[in-house]
Design a protein around this motif. Structure first.
Motif, PDB file in Angstrom:
ATOM      1  N   PRO A   1      37.329  58.686  57.332  1.00 46.39           N
ATOM      2  CA  PRO A   1      37.880  58.515  55.974  1.00 46.39           C
ATOM      3  C   PRO A   1      38.535  59.814  55.515  1.00 46.39           C
ATOM      4  O   PRO A   1      38.053  60.905  55.832  1.00 46.39           O
ATOM      5  CB  PRO A   1      36.637  58.187  55.137  1.00 46.39           C
ATOM      6  CG  PRO A   1      35.660  57.611  56.111  1.00 46.39           C
ATOM      7  CD  PRO A   1      35.904  58.337  57.402  1.00 46.39           C
ATOM      8  N   GLU A   2      39.632  59.688  54.783  1.00 44.48           N
ATOM      9  CA  GLU A   2      40.401  60.880  54.414  1.00 44.48           C
ATOM     10  C   GLU A   2      39.566  61.896  53.647  1.00 44.48           C
ATOM     11  O   GLU A   2      39.694  63.101  53.852  1.00 44.48           O
ATOM     12  CB  GLU A   2      41.626  60.484  53.593  1.00 44.48           C
ATOM     13  CG  GLU A   2      42.564  61.657  53.343  1.00 44.48           C
ATOM     14  CD  GLU A   2      43.842  61.250  52.633  1.00 44.48           C
ATOM     15  OE1 GLU A   2      44.736  62.107  52.471  1.00 44.48           O
ATOM     16  OE2 GLU A   2      43.944  60.067  52.230  1.00 44.48           O
ATOM     17  N   ILE A   3      38.696  61.428  52.779  1.00 42.61           N
ATOM     18  CA  ILE A   3      37.884  62.358  51.988  1.00 42.61           C
ATOM     19  C   ILE A   3      36.908  63.120  52.890  1.00 42.61           C
ATOM     20  O   ILE A   3      36.662  64.310  52.694  1.00 42.61           O
ATOM     21  CB  ILE A   3      37.127  61.603  50.870  1.00 42.61           C
ATOM     22  CG1 ILE A   3      36.419  62.582  49.940  1.00 42.61           C
ATOM     23  CG2 ILE A   3      36.139  60.603  51.453  1.00 42.61           C
ATOM     24  CD1 ILE A   3      37.337  63.416  49.113  1.00 42.61           C
ATOM     25  N   VAL A   4      36.370  62.447  53.920  1.00 43.56           N
ATOM     26  CA  VAL A   4      35.459  63.108  54.864  1.00 43.56           C
ATOM     27  C   VAL A   4      36.227  64.141  55.683  1.00 43.56           C
ATOM     28  O   VAL A   4      35.755  65.268  55.884  1.00 43.56           O
ATOM     29  CB  VAL A   4      34.794  62.071  55.788  1.00 43.56           C
ATOM     30  CG1 VAL A   4      33.935  62.770  56.843  1.00 43.56           C
ATOM     31  CG2 VAL A   4      33.958  61.096  54.981  1.00 43.56           C
ATOM     32  N   ALA A   5      37.419  63.759  56.160  1.00 40.58           N
ATOM     33  CA  ALA A   5      38.252  64.696  56.916  1.00 40.58           C
ATOM     34  C   ALA A   5      38.626  65.903  56.064  1.00 40.58           C
ATOM     35  O   ALA A   5      38.654  67.037  56.550  1.00 40.58           O
ATOM     36  CB  ALA A   5      39.511  63.989  57.415  1.00 40.58           C
TER      37      ALA A   5
END
Length: 268
Positions: A95-99
């Motif tokens: 997920p973009e937020i995790v990345a």
């Protein structure tokens, strides 16, 4: 998709806001938002940073690295292909937020990068403050290269083996086969990939917002962050929408250039 685009363009010609009378009764103001945008000293900086971020992280970084990895996996042993594919695709499926938080942790003052450089005796660096644009560019390359790699893997699988074999018989070396045989054969895929990663990179927001919030001193404030700050930070929805419309035009210009330079057609 046309409906939201037209609504957005219309909004850029109004004084729509988050609060006050302009929130409930926005008024048509013509080109006022665009005139104000051209006079805004922060606008040229945001455009320049967006173009640099786009060219370096997408057109050069993701595109060329993705092609290189696709060529590597096409000729490497199965175990190497599996390790490379798993490693690269993992960054893309996060997920973009995790990345974004992973990249923040990597480049932070007490993060992984400084720990690694410390092993060779280098002093720690405040990467997100000293080199904010370089940090988000590298993060975007890491995050998005897998997409280009998969596009080019599929394209390379469609290249007829007999054409490559004929080039080998004619004495063409590896680089000549790549430049004069492989690339012309996959030029349609190159055009498609460039268009898609350009549009994806133009809209990158979360990655930069989490890592730098556009700072310090707006040194990593690309157009999406500039639009967010104006529309939701200052409440000027119409003005922020005008910035978003400029992003749309930039994407259209790049797409037009890709289509003109890499015209789709019969590769044979």
């Amino acid at each position: 998709m046309l409906g939201p685009v037209l609504w957005s363009v219309w909004g850029s010609f109004t004084n729509a806001a988050l609060s006050g009378r302009a929130a409930s009764e926005p008024r048509f103001v013509g080109l006022d938002n665009y005139v104000a945008l051209l006079g805004d000293p922060d606008f040229p900086n945001a455009v320049w940073l967006t173009v640099v971020f786009l060219l370096v992280s997408a057109v050069i970084g993701q595109n060329f690295l993705g092609l290189g990895l696709a060529l590597l996996t096409a000729t490497a042993p199965k175990i190497v292909r599996s390790v490379v594919a798993t490693t690269v695709v993992t960054a893309w499926v996060l997920p973009e937020i995790v990345a974004a938080f992973a990249c923040y942790a990597f480049f932070s003052s007490d993060g992984t990068l400084n720990a690694l450089t410390g092993f060779v005796g280098l002093e720690p660096v405040e990467w997100l403050f000293a080199y904010p644009l370089a940090a988000v560019i590298l993060a975007n390359i890491w995050r998005g290269t897998a997409f280009s790699m998969m596009i080019y893997e599929a394209a390379l699988n469609d290249v007829a083996p007999e054409i490559t074999e004929a080039a080998v018989i004619d004495g063409a070396g590896g680089w000549k086969r790549l430049i004069f045989v492989t690339i012309p054969m996959i030029r349609n895929s190159i055009s498609t990939n460039l268009m898609l990663i350009t549009l994806q990179t133009l809209s990158v927001f979360t990655l930069i917002f989490v890592m730098t919030s556009g700072g310090p001193n707006q040194r990593s404030s690309t157009l999406p962050l500039f639009a967010y700050a104006e529309a939701f930070g200052l409440g000027k929805i119409g003005y922020g929408t005008a910035i978003a419309t400029v992003m749309l035009l930039i994407g259209a210009v790049f797409s037009f250039l890709y289509i003109r330079v890499l015209k789709p057609g019969d590769a044979t």
